[in-house]
Structures are given as C-alpha cells and as structure tokens.
Design a protein around this motif. Structure first.
Motif, short mmCIF file in Angstrom:
data_model
loop_
_atom_site.label_atom_id
_atom_site.label_comp_id
_atom_site.label_asym_id
_atom_site.label_seq_id
_atom_site.Cartn_x
_atom_site.Cartn_y
_atom_site.Cartn_z
N ASN A 143 0.79 -1.22 0.00
CA ASN A 143 0.00 0.00 0.00
C ASN A 143 0.83 1.28 0.00
N PHE A 144 2.15 1.16 0.21
CA PHE A 144 3.04 2.31 0.12
C PHE A 144 3.91 2.26 -1.13
N GLY A 145 3.66 1.30 -2.00
CA GLY A 145 4.45 1.17 -3.22
C GLY A 145 5.80 0.50 -3.00
N ARG A 146 5.98 -0.16 -1.86
CA ARG A 146 7.25 -0.86 -1.59
C ARG A 146 7.25 -2.23 -2.25
N ASP A 147 8.41 -2.62 -2.77
CA ASP A 147 8.52 -3.89 -3.49
C ASP A 147 8.45 -5.05 -2.50
N ILE A 148 7.49 -5.93 -2.68
CA ILE A 148 7.27 -7.01 -1.73
C ILE A 148 8.35 -8.08 -1.83
N PHE A 149 8.86 -8.34 -3.04
CA PHE A 149 9.94 -9.32 -3.18
C PHE A 149 11.16 -8.91 -2.34
N THR A 150 11.51 -7.64 -2.41
CA THR A 150 12.65 -7.14 -1.64
C THR A 150 12.39 -7.27 -0.15
N ARG A 151 11.18 -6.93 0.26
CA ARG A 151 10.84 -6.99 1.68
C ARG A 151 10.80 -8.44 2.18
N VAL A 152 10.35 -9.37 1.36
CA VAL A 152 10.36 -10.79 1.75
C VAL A 152 11.79 -11.30 1.86
N ALA A 153 12.65 -10.89 0.91
CA ALA A 153 14.05 -11.34 0.95
C ALA A 153 14.77 -10.78 2.17
N VAL A 154 14.57 -9.50 2.48
CA VAL A 154 15.18 -8.92 3.67
C VAL A 154 14.54 -9.51 4.93
N GLY A 155 13.24 -9.80 4.87
CA GLY A 155 12.58 -10.43 6.00
C GLY A 155 13.16 -11.80 6.31
N SER A 156 13.61 -12.52 5.29
CA SER A 156 14.24 -13.82 5.53
C SER A 156 15.54 -13.66 6.30
N GLN A 157 16.28 -12.57 6.05
CA GLN A 157 17.48 -12.31 6.83
C GLN A 157 17.15 -12.12 8.30
N MET A 158 16.11 -11.34 8.55
CA MET A 158 15.72 -11.07 9.94
C MET A 158 15.20 -12.33 10.62
N SER A 159 14.44 -13.14 9.89
CA SER A 159 13.91 -14.37 10.48
C SER A 159 15.03 -15.35 10.80
#
Length: 274
Positions: free
Chosen positions: A58-74
């Motif tokens: 909803n803010f125009g952020r790329d979800i693929f990038t956020r999922v990939a970075v989220g995997s680092q955090m997880s």
C-alpha cells in the motif's frame, strides 16, 4: 554420517528448502533494484509482474525485496534463539539430570515456565520489555529453554548411569569434567534435533509477534509485518499477505523436515526399528 543423512528423503527435502531460504536471505536482495523501505506511491498496490515480481504494498514498496530482507531477519532471530536456547537448555538440563541435588530445584523452575503456553509467555515478555530485535530473541529463548532443558535432562539421566561415567568418577574425575566430557557430548544428538524444531518455532513465533504488534515494529520488513499490513487489502491486493505467508510456510516446513530427518538418523532406537 553425511551419506546416511542424505539417504533420508525427509532430510534431503528439508535441507533443500533451508538452503533455498539461506540463498534468498544472502543473495536474494541482489536481484532487486529496490530498497525494502523505499516508497513509490505511483506504483501503489501494483500486481505481480516483470517490474515487481511479488507486486507492491500500500506504500508502493517492493514485496519481493521486503520478503528477501525479511528472511534475513527471520534467520537471524532463529539463529540467536537457537544459540541461547541451546546453551541455556543444555547446561540446565545436564545439571538437572546429572547432579541429583539440583534436579528438583531446576526442573520445578522449568515447570513453572512451561505452565504458560510458549507464545503467551513470549507475548508477555515482549510487551513488558518493548518491541525490539533483542527483546524478541530474549522472549523466545526464555519460552523454549525449559522444553530443551527437559529433553537434555532425560538423556543425562540415562548417561549418568553408564559404566564409563562410573569409571570416570572412580578415577577421581571432577563433576565439571564428567559433565563436559561425558554427559554433554552424549546429549548432543537429542539437543541438535530439538534445536532444529526450535528454529522453526522461533521463525513462526517471530512472525506471530510482529503480526500482533509486539514484535519488530513497522516499517521493519518482517514477514509478520507484511501479513499484518495486507489484512486491509486482502481482496484487492492478495499478494501483500500471500508471499510473506508462503515464506513462513516453507521456512517452518523446511526446518521441521530437517529435524525429522536428523531424528531418524541420530536416534539409535529409530535406526534399530528401520
């Protein structure tokens, strides 16, 4: 050992999924020209396509990038939880199982923590400490140490009755040496298997805490935050929740299969049955 592990279909599938997850965490962001928190309102709620493989939020952020970075955090949260849980659970479990005078004291404390559901205890701790990465790690480690200690204790109770432990004591070995040389090494098999499941639980629990708003706060690109932000757009932008949810599913599945495969190989009783 490695040949026997990879002969297990369960371990092979779990290892493949975990390896893909690690690759996504390490090199996945290289394939994206976007930053996880960079907003582009002109591309708001864009469907998956060549420009945005997983679409945008909803803010125009790329979800693929956020999922990939989220995997680092997880993976980071899971690794830290496993290290703290492994050290704390192994020491407490070995002491309880080997030193009879400490058994009742340690295990009653562990039972007190286990009286609360792990997720409820983690929510209470993070709510008290505040939302941050280390607070989430501490909350999850405190929740899973009692269960790990109980498993290690069960193995230590068996090991302490073995003849080589009695021989070491007769030879004058100190209690600390017996614990480090004889008891703890023989608990490693059950401990490693348990920690693979703890890793899966930690990944799922971290996403749950973020989803409930007591984990890492937005705009941190965690999988739980991704699912939470997609709740209001589940009809017109289903991809916002779908791809973080799939990432959680495959991560938990991979580590559970990995743990099942390790248990099949490392547990001598299961090997005898097969």
């Amino acid at each position: 050992m490695s040949r026997r592990l990879f002969r297990s279909p369960t371990f092979a599938v779990g290892f493949s999924i975990v390896a893909l997850l690690v690759l996504a965490a390490t090199i996945g962001v290289w394939f994206s020209p976007y930053q996880p928190n960079s907003m582009d309102l002109t591309a708001r709620l864009a469907a998956p396509g060549p420009q945005h493989w997983f679409g945008t939020d909803n803010f125009g952020r790329d979800i693929f990038t956020r999922v990939a970075v989220g995997s680092q955090m997880s993976l980071l949260v899971g690794l830290l939880v496993v290290v703290i849980t492994g050290i704390g659970g192994a020491l407490l479990g070995a002491l309880a199982g080997y030193v009879r005078a400490l058994d009742n004291i340690i295990m009653r404390v562990m039972d007190a923590f286990m009286a609360f559901p792990a997720m409820l205890l983690a929510i209470a701790i993070t709510a008290a400490l505040g939302p941050s990465l280390m607070n989430v790690v501490v909350a999850l480690a405190v929740s899973y140490i009692p269960r790990t200690a109980r498993i290690v204790r069960g193995t230590a109770l068996v090991v302490r009755e073995q003849q080589y432990v009695e021989a070491a004591l007769v030879a004058g070995a100190h209690t600390r040496r017996v614990l480090l040389v004889h008891v703890l090494p023989n608990c490693l098999g059950s401990l490693i298997v348990q920690l693979t499941f703890v890793f899966a639980y930690a990944v799922l629990a971290e996403a749950t805490l973020s989803y409930l708003g007591v984990g890492l706060p937005p705009p941190a690109p965690t999988w739980g935050n991704g699912i939470a932000s997609g709740r209001e757009y589940i009809v017109e932008a289903w991809w916002m929740s779908l791809f973080p949810g799939l990432a959680i599913t495959f991560a938990v599945l991979g580590f559970n299969l990995l743990g099942d495969g390790l248990r099949d190989v490392l547990d001598p009783h299961l090997r005898a049955e097969t």
